[in-house]
Design a protein around this motif. Structure first.
Motif, mmCIF file in Angstrom:
data_model
loop_
_atom_site.group_PDB
_atom_site.id
_atom_site.type_symbol
_atom_site.label_atom_id
_atom_site.label_comp_id
_atom_site.label_asym_id
_atom_site.label_seq_id
_atom_site.Cartn_x
_atom_site.Cartn_y
_atom_site.Cartn_z
ATOM 1 N N ARG A 24 0.707 -1.237 -0.182
ATOM 2 C CA ARG A 24 0.012 0.009 -0.028
ATOM 3 C C ARG A 24 0.988 1.161 -0.067
ATOM 4 N NH1 ARG A 24 -5.205 0.167 3.118
ATOM 5 N NH2 ARG A 24 -6.222 1.848 2.092
ATOM 6 N N ARG A 25 1.714 1.362 0.778
ATOM 7 C CA ARG A 25 3.041 2.268 0.773
ATOM 8 C C ARG A 25 3.530 2.590 -0.568
ATOM 9 N NH1 ARG A 25 8.528 2.671 3.413
ATOM 10 N NH2 ARG A 25 9.008 5.058 3.785
ATOM 11 N N GLY A 26 3.951 1.634 -0.978
ATOM 12 C CA GLY A 26 4.549 1.427 -2.267
ATOM 13 C C GLY A 26 3.721 2.254 -3.493
ATOM 14 N N GLN A 27 2.353 1.861 -3.278
ATOM 15 C CA GLN A 27 1.444 2.282 -4.264
ATOM 16 C C GLN A 27 1.253 3.842 -4.002
ATOM 17 O OE1 GLN A 27 -2.085 0.405 -3.558
ATOM 18 N NE2 GLN A 27 -1.425 -1.728 -4.571
ATOM 19 N N GLN A 28 1.348 4.421 -3.030
ATOM 20 C CA GLN A 28 1.294 5.765 -2.620
ATOM 21 C C GLN A 28 2.689 6.495 -3.032
ATOM 22 O OE1 GLN A 28 0.790 5.690 1.679
ATOM 23 N NE2 GLN A 28 -1.487 5.922 1.335
ATOM 24 N N GLN A 29 3.780 5.801 -2.789
ATOM 25 C CA GLN A 29 5.161 6.327 -3.220
ATOM 26 C C GLN A 29 5.254 6.455 -4.692
ATOM 27 O OE1 GLN A 29 7.762 3.190 -2.077
ATOM 28 N NE2 GLN A 29 8.423 4.427 0.015
ATOM 29 N N ALA A 30 4.554 5.446 -5.432
ATOM 30 C CA ALA A 30 4.648 5.331 -6.900
ATOM 31 C C ALA A 30 3.732 6.369 -7.609
ATOM 32 C CB ALA A 30 4.381 4.167 -7.498
ATOM 33 N N SER A 31 2.545 6.603 -6.932
ATOM 34 C CA SER A 31 1.531 7.728 -7.309
ATOM 35 C C SER A 31 2.071 8.845 -7.165
ATOM 36 C CB SER A 31 0.341 7.377 -6.572
ATOM 37 O OG SER A 31 -0.995 8.027 -6.764
ATOM 38 N N GLN A 32 2.719 9.333 -6.077
ATOM 39 C CA GLN A 32 3.365 10.609 -5.675
ATOM 40 C C GLN A 32 4.253 10.770 -6.925
ATOM 41 O OE1 GLN A 32 4.262 10.356 -1.775
ATOM 42 N NE2 GLN A 32 2.487 11.190 -1.089
ATOM 43 N N MET A 33 5.089 10.190 -7.129
ATOM 44 C CA MET A 33 6.228 10.235 -8.139
ATOM 45 C C MET A 33 5.825 10.363 -9.619
ATOM 46 S SD MET A 33 9.434 10.898 -8.155
ATOM 47 C CE MET A 33 9.985 10.432 -6.535
ATOM 48 N N ALA A 34 4.828 9.576 -9.758
ATOM 49 C CA ALA A 34 3.936 9.611 -11.097
ATOM 50 C C ALA A 34 3.584 10.993 -11.368
ATOM 51 C CB ALA A 34 3.072 8.488 -11.249
ATOM 52 N N ALA A 35 2.821 11.557 -10.527
ATOM 53 C CA ALA A 35 2.378 12.808 -10.479
ATOM 54 C C ALA A 35 3.511 14.040 -10.550
ATOM 55 C CB ALA A 35 1.544 13.133 -9.278
ATOM 56 N N TRP A 36 4.605 13.619 -10.003
ATOM 57 C CA TRP A 36 5.540 14.657 -10.050
ATOM 58 C C TRP A 36 6.187 14.556 -11.523
ATOM 59 C CZ3 TRP A 36 10.929 14.272 -11.223
ATOM 60 C CH2 TRP A 36 11.801 15.286 -11.114
#
Length: 152
Positions: A24-36
């Motif tokens: 779940r944390r990895g999904q959040q990390q990847a989502s934030q980086m994808a947005a950036w």
């Protein structure tokens, strides 16, 4: 050529390395980086990911369409990775979603001309740019971002 080395985000433990999924944390990390990344990438970038589920999931958070490249799997050598992505001849920005240790080896080799095992945090991005200036090839670091740097 710009090359963005994006280490997959945090993943579950498991014995089948290619089947490990993002936490779940990895999904959040990847989502934030994808947005950036999304607001900074040119329109014609090429997104490549290894066959590992965690890399596929990380890439899918940036774009619905990407290429799966077995030469980017966790056991790849830096030389295999460079050949697979066409460094430095590719004529567009390449985003590679991949793994340690080769991301650390590549960043050290391309930036310092010495292959060392640099530690690259899960979910982090290293944005490199290659150019030929007056007959001298140069690689420079445009950006390095970790998921923790994106959190308020």
């Amino acid at each position: 050529m710009d090359l963005i080395l994006w280490r997959h985000a945090e993943a579950e433990d498991g014995s089948d390395d290619l089947a490990r999924a993002l936490t779940r944390r990895g999904q959040q990390q990847a989502s934030q980086m994808a947005a950036w990344l999304r607001v900074r990438l040119p329109r014609d970038y090429l997104l490549l990911a290894s066959e590992a589920k965690r890399s596929q999931q990380t890439a899918a958070l940036l774009a619905k369409s990407f290429q799966t490249v077995p030469a980017l799997n966790p056991t790849a050598s830096p030389e295999e990775v460079l050949e697979a992505i066409g460094w430095p001849e590719a004529n567009r920005t390449v985003v590679l979603v991949g793994h340690q240790p080769y991301i650390g080896w590549l960043t050290s080799s391309l930036l310092s001309e010495q292959q060392q095992l640099w530690s690259v945090k899960k979910g982090s991005v290293w944005w490199l740019s290659h150019r030929d200036r007056h007959g001298i090839e140069q690689t420079r670091l445009k950006a390095m971002m970790t998921p923790g740097m994106l959190q308020p």
